[in-house]
Design an enzyme around this catalytic site. Structure first.
Site, PDB file in Angstrom:
ATOM      1  N   CYS A 137       0.832  -1.201   0.000  1.00  0.00           N
ATOM      2  CA  CYS A 137       0.000   0.000   0.000  1.00  0.00           C
ATOM      3  C   CYS A 137       0.870   1.256   0.000  1.00  0.00           C
ATOM      4  O   CYS A 137       1.449   1.621   1.034  1.00  0.00           O
ATOM      5  CB  CYS A 137      -0.919  -0.015   1.230  1.00  0.00           C
ATOM      6  N   CYS A 140      -0.415   4.184   2.203  1.00  0.00           N
ATOM      7  CA  CYS A 140      -0.265   3.950   3.648  1.00  0.00           C
ATOM      8  C   CYS A 140       1.197   4.124   4.081  1.00  0.00           C
ATOM      9  O   CYS A 140       1.466   4.653   5.148  1.00  0.00           O
ATOM     10  CB  CYS A 140      -0.681   2.528   4.034  1.00  0.00           C
ATOM     11  N   ASP A 141       2.127   3.650   3.274  1.00  0.00           N
ATOM     12  CA  ASP A 141       3.520   3.524   3.736  1.00  0.00           C
ATOM     13  C   ASP A 141       4.526   4.398   3.002  1.00  0.00           C
ATOM     14  O   ASP A 141       5.679   4.484   3.421  1.00  0.00           O
ATOM     15  CB  ASP A 141       3.964   2.045   3.606  1.00  0.00           C
TER      16      ASP A 141
END
Ligand code: NAP
Length: 328
Positions: A137, A140-141
């Site tokens: 992701c 997200c990261d």
């Protein structure tokens, strides 16, 4: 007092398809519940910018998810945050949707919009270092890799789009693909090739992901798909985008699917199990976009409503009429 978990329609998954189905079910005045284990939005939450949803030239995935959710709630669908473990049809024709907490929802129709799960590479280091450099992701990261050199694995739309997105943070992004040509759409390919921070690495297969003494990713071992030569690629992050596996395992009993496991449906989005409809990424189809997900969901919900009407009129197994609707 036990909760009354009897509904007209149970919708499994709150991605674009599920939220659209929720909106239509609400508008049809059906008693409807959407069951979702995480935040609403599905794959929208893994997509930074959406530029191909009509009416929005440019919108964050998160923002579009919020709009979908509030629109569905406005028309009265309930959203329950639970994990569905099983959907099964009883001999009586009623569906039971059972959650990991042991709740059993009962309904004459179910719309499954459970999407898919990222496919794993299946190489040593992948699972061990998930969250320590291995990610599925970008949104997200990505921010953890500001100034780093990272690798993206895959050659489809997701790999191309997320490589481009990750250059906001990373100094350099290796795009590692097992062939010499990307599968991604031309517009995304153009973006990749015009981005000076993206370095494609062709004909290369990941053999192993290594980490330092702290368990943080620091190297990827690649094998040349043509010469079989091995090489080390220094990278502190590995983002894997090699496709999705449809989340169909929750459905008990035999259900029609294609060779990749995606559910096959008729033109009304009804699966081989009567009264069970499918919409979105877990359905067998040419492409998987937000637009197709909401299109599927619209058809599925209207078909489910007609199915319910036919059931209420006394039919035990409503048949589709020649017009494509249910004979009532
Ligand atoms: P995808 O289109 O199935 O592409 C998967 C890519 O990963 C392919 O390039 C494939 O290589 C490669 N791959 C598969 N297994 C591999 C393995 N074991 N090792 C190395 N590489 C492997 O998947 P996706 O990119 O996740 O997209 C899924 C769907 O969502 C598509 O329909 C796509 O159009 C859609 N999507 C659209 C957008 C957008 O329009 N903005 C963004 C994301 C996703 P080969 O090419 O050699 O098979």
């Amino acid at each position: 007092m036990p909760e009354n978990l009897d509904y007209d329609v149970v919708i499994v998954g709150a991605g674009p398809a599920g939220l659209c189905a929720g909106m239509y079910a609400g508008r049809a005045m059906l008693k409807a519940v959407l069951i979702e284990r995480g935040a609403s939005g599905g794959e929208l939450l893994n997509t930074e910018i959406i530029e191909d949803y009509p009416g929005f030239e440019h919108i964050d995935g998160w923002d579009l998810a919020q709009k979908f959710e509030s629109h569905a709630l406005k028309f009265g669908v309930e959203i329950h945050r639970k994990t569905v473990e099983t959907v099964r049809k009883l001999d009586s024709g009623t569906f039971e949707t059972i959650t990991d907490g042991g709740d059993t929802y009962r309904s004459p129709t179910v719309i499954v919009t459970a999407g898919g799960t990222p496919i794993k590479l299946g190489v040593p280091g992948e699972l061990e270092f998930a969250g320590k450099g291995v990610s599925y992701c970008a949104i997200c990261d990505g921010a953890f890799f500001r100034g780093h050199t990272i690798a993206v694995i895959g050659g489809g739309d997701a790999a191309a789009e997320e490589s481009d997105f990750l250059t906001r943070y990373a100094e350099k992004v290796y795009l590692v693909h097992r062939r010499e040509e990307l599968r991604a759409s031309k517009i995304l390919q153009k973006r990749v090739f015009e981005n000076p921070k993206i370095v494609p690495i062709w004909n290369s297969v990941v053999e192993r992901i290594d980490a330092d003494e702290q368990g943080l990713v620091n190297n990827i071992v690649l094998r040349d798909a043509i010469t079989a030569e091995r090489r080390d690629l220094t990278a502190s992050g590995v983002f894997i985008f090699i496709g999705f596996r449809p989340n169909t395992g929750i459905i008990e009993g035999h259900i029609g699917h294609d060779s990749s496991g995606y559910l096959t449906t008729d033109a009304n989005m009804e699966t081989s199990i009567r009264g069970l409809f499918a919409a979105g990424d877990l359905r067998s189809q040419l492409t998987r976009q937000v637009t197709t997900a909401v299109g599927d969901a619209t058809t599925a919900t209207i078909a489910a409503e007609k199915y319910l009407t036919a059931l209420k009129s006394g039919q035990t197994s409503p048949e589709i009429a020649g017009s494509g609707g249910y004979a009532v």
